[in-house]
Design an enzyme around this catalytic site. Sequence first.
Site, mmCIF file in Angstrom:
data_model
loop_
_atom_site.group_PDB
_atom_site.id
_atom_site.type_symbol
_atom_site.label_atom_id
_atom_site.label_comp_id
_atom_site.label_asym_id
_atom_site.label_seq_id
_atom_site.Cartn_x
_atom_site.Cartn_y
_atom_site.Cartn_z
ATOM 1 N N GLU A 1 -0.232 -1.571 -1.123
ATOM 2 C CA GLU A 1 -0.168 -3.123 -0.998
ATOM 3 C C GLU A 1 -0.341 -2.726 0.413
ATOM 4 O O GLU A 1 -1.257 -4.009 1.392
ATOM 5 C CB GLU A 1 1.148 -3.685 -0.708
ATOM 6 C CG GLU A 1 1.862 -4.006 -2.687
ATOM 7 C CD GLU A 1 2.713 -2.475 -2.772
ATOM 8 O OE1 GLU A 1 4.245 -2.991 -3.494
ATOM 9 O OE2 GLU A 1 2.252 -0.925 -2.331
ATOM 10 N N HIS B 1 1.063 2.443 1.510
ATOM 11 C CA HIS B 1 1.339 2.063 -0.122
ATOM 12 C C HIS B 1 0.224 1.396 -0.076
ATOM 13 O O HIS B 1 -0.495 1.023 0.306
ATOM 14 C CB HIS B 1 2.384 1.456 -0.531
ATOM 15 C CG HIS B 1 3.564 2.057 0.414
ATOM 16 N ND1 HIS B 1 4.319 1.961 -0.161
ATOM 17 C CD2 HIS B 1 3.882 3.610 0.123
ATOM 18 C CE1 HIS B 1 6.029 2.494 -0.915
ATOM 19 N NE2 HIS B 1 4.942 3.906 0.326
ATOM 20 N N CYS C 1 6.412 -3.204 2.027
ATOM 21 C CA CYS C 1 5.397 -3.757 1.271
ATOM 22 C C CYS C 1 5.467 -5.110 1.351
ATOM 23 O O CYS C 1 4.490 -5.985 1.405
ATOM 24 C CB CYS C 1 5.259 -3.316 0.617
ATOM 25 S SG CYS C 1 4.701 -1.333 0.070
#
Length: 151
Positions: free
Chosen positions: A59, A57, A90
């Site tokens: 992040e 992801h 995250c």
Amino acid sequence: MSLLTNPDEYYMKMALNEAQNAFDEDEVPIGAIIVAKGKIIGKGYNQVEKLNDVTAHAEMLAITAGANYMGTKFLEEATLYVTIEPCLMCATAIKWARIGRLVIGAKEPKVGFSLYGDNILHPKTEYSFGVLEKECGQLLTTFFRQKRLEK
């Protein structure tokens, strides 16, 4: 918009550029930028499909880049700008990295961390929603609208 007049919007626009990279690569368009002492120390965009990695992801990639740049696992002095509200995975990484400040573009009503309560992040992490909310949300909406049309 200049850095001097509104730094949050300035850096969120940079996160939107990262999200556009994801969109262009047919990834869920979420982008992230980490800033410390006025300098970008990490950035990322979703690369789950490209890397065949469910943890890739925006992040997570930005946190890794920022920690590598700073040479530490803790980023208390850093601000993370992310276009869409982080998921629980995250948010937990943000907690463990001790990110000092989290600036979120648009809420994510289906899988955003705020669905699970407000104690997910580190107690010292300040966070806010709504910076360039319309632009951040629109990119995600457009992406999924196109996906539905492809089916």
